[in-house]
Design an enzyme around this catalytic site. Structure first.
Site, mmCIF file in Angstrom:
data_model
loop_
_atom_site.group_PDB
_atom_site.id
_atom_site.type_symbol
_atom_site.label_atom_id
_atom_site.label_comp_id
_atom_site.label_asym_id
_atom_site.label_seq_id
_atom_site.Cartn_x
_atom_site.Cartn_y
_atom_site.Cartn_z
ATOM 1 C CG HIS A 64 -2.211 -0.919 1.038
ATOM 2 N ND1 HIS A 64 -3.458 -0.332 0.659
ATOM 3 C CD2 HIS A 64 -2.429 -2.220 1.298
ATOM 4 C CE1 HIS A 64 -4.080 -1.396 0.610
ATOM 5 N NE2 HIS A 64 -3.432 -2.557 0.768
ATOM 6 C CB SER A 105 -4.352 3.765 -4.319
ATOM 7 O OG SER A 105 -4.087 2.448 -3.810
ATOM 8 C CD GLN A 137 -3.691 8.338 -1.466
ATOM 9 O OE1 GLN A 137 -3.110 9.568 -1.291
ATOM 10 N NE2 GLN A 137 -2.923 7.098 -1.138
ATOM 11 C CB ALA A 142 -11.357 2.118 4.650
ATOM 12 C CB VAL A 143 -9.357 7.216 2.395
ATOM 13 C CG1 VAL A 143 -7.689 7.059 2.989
ATOM 14 C CG2 VAL A 143 -9.226 6.747 0.798
#
Length: 470
Positions: free
Chosen positions: A370, A387, A391, A425-426
């Site tokens: 990650h 990702s 983000q 976990a954004v």
């Protein structure tokens, strides 16, 4: 390449959110009545069978009489044709409630007046097989031959081939053979849902309209079944009330001329007909009407089902669910997958089984795969597409200089202490929440953080799957 064992039974169905059936007239419920016409198609010496009938009569626990006619059994069946059918016919036609008849072809051939009455009332006559016998031990080719003969005789007697099928005493091959025949709008040899559904059988989409064995007068002829009309009425009423309150459901009621056609049971059925008809938003269709509505309103849709994918396609589709760790999807493909794994929750369960059973070193590799949050890879636009999107969803692609400096400082401190990047976990948080969690968790011991990071990796995988699967 050999595909691992696949589990055929579907425990998922529609899951927690069934579709809105959009019944005609905005009805809350579809209540569908089936009259099984079997009299004259049952096991009997004079029908060429080896013994007498032993199923669904007033003689609970009856046994077949090999080589003999069973006069009592035959006369009980005769009652269904002579009296019970006409009582049910009067009851439904008086209320203008159409029904579907599950007609055994040989029984229909011996009942010209009853068939004429069915057609005059515009009842659907679906197929109930050639004879009312057990098919579980039939060789496949013989059952296929019986299917062909059934359609031919049914067409001769009624003037039209059947559009619906319910064998009842079926074999493990029945549903597939009927689907392969290709001419049936629906099959009802299942009891697994309160709504119709499409099933991929024999390389075609076959509509299934489940039937019932509980809201069914057959329980008058089984141990610990209904002992009185009041019990039958109460069960039908409770079933109706539950499905009506839920809304968007289908209720099937199964009847037999020799059972529900008896006076003491017919009155209970009559009370239920009046009770259901007394509610607003009740649709009383034939099963073929349900089939036509469903095919028009909810046609089958193409979907790549994980449990049916070849290995290469499976890994290509799901290899990035766990960041840069396709070995997890490879391990999941090798499990006993089935229809229950064709959803986000189901496939997630298969993937995390592989992840959880891996060694700490292998899981550490996943953690280290990650990227840092808002780190150098993000600045260089070298994140995976997943990702990058994640983000950006939390605003981590648009930091102020002060925020970027703080993330950089925390990234370095966290990685130096724990040996893997900070993972969260954004999509579950906003930027402020992520920063607060970062500052709190950086002080944890490594064991705590390793466990938390693994949980977050699993959560990220779940969110990624939910974006692409039901």
């Amino acid at each position: 390449m050999t595909t691992p064992p696949r589990y055929p039974r579907d425990f998922r169905g529609y899951g927690p959110t069934p579709p809105d059936p959009q019944w005609p007239g905005d009805a809350r419920i579809a209540v569908q009545f089936v009259v099984n016409y079997e009299e004259g198609g049952e096991n009997a010496l004079i029908h060429g069978d080896e013994g007498s009938e032993a199923f669904l009569s007033e003689i609970v626990g009856a046994a077949s009489w090999p080589g003999q006619r069973h006069w009592n059994m035959e006369s009980i069946y005769d009652y269904g044709a002579r009296a019970g059918f006409w009582r049910l016919h009067r009851m439904f036609t008086a209320r203008e409630i159409p029904v579907t008849v599950y007609g055994v072809a040989t029984a229909l051939a011996r009942a010209p007046e009853q068939v004429d009455a069915m057609l005059s009332a515009d009842w659907e006559i679906a197929s109930h097989g050639l004879k009312w016998i057990e098919y579980k031990d039939f060789p496949e080719e013989l059952e296929r031959e019986y299917l062909t003969r059934t359609i031919a005789l049914h067409t001769e007697v009624t003037g039209e081939r059947p559009h619906g099928w319910y064998l009842g005493r079926c074999s493990m091959n029945t549903v597939r053979l009927v689907a392969e025949e290709g001419g049936f709008a629906y099959i009802s040899d299942t009891y697994d849902d309160d709504l119709p559904y499409w099933s991929r059988i024999a390389d075609c989409d076959q509509l299934i309209i489940p039937y019932t064995l509980d809201a069914n007068d057959m329980r008058f002829a089984t141990p610990q079944g209904f002992n009185s009309g009041d019990q039958f009425f109460a069960y039908l009423k409770d079933s109706f009330d539950c499905l009506y309150a839920e809304g968007g459901r289908m209720m099937s009621v199964g009847l037999h001329c020799r059972l529900a056609g008896r006076p003491g049971r017919a009155m209970a059925l009559q009370r239920f007909l009046d009770y259901a008809a007394g509610h607003d938003g009740v649709w009383f269709p034939r099963r073929v009407d349900i089939a036509e509505h469903w095919a028009k309103t909810h046609p089958p849709t193409a979907q790549d089902r994980p449990s049916r994918m070849e290995k290469g396609a499976f890994i290509e589709a799901y290899g990035s669910i766990f960041e840069h760790s396709p070995w997890i999807s490879e391990g999941a493909w090798a499990l006993e997958l089935g229809p229950a794994h064709d959803s986000a929750a189901g496939l997630h369960n298969a993937l995390v089984r592989v992840f959880r059973s891996a060694s700490d070193d292998k899981r550490l590799e996943v953690l280290r795969a990650h990227p840092d949050l808002a780190g150098k890879l993000a600045a260089a636009k070298r994140l995976t597409s997943e990702s990058t999107s994640e983000q950006a969803s939390a605003g981590l692609d648009a930091l102020t200089d002060a925020e970027r400096a703080r993330f950089t400082q925390l990234n370095a401190a966290y990685t130096d202490k724990h040996g893997f990047p900070f993972i969260i976990a954004v999509r579950d948080h906003d930027k402020a929440g992520i920063l607060a969690a970062f500052e709190r968790r950086v002080g944890n011991d490594r064991e705590t953080e390793f466990a938390e990071a693994c949980k977050q990796v699993e959560r990220i995988a779940r969110l990624r799957l939910e974006a692409i699967l039901p």
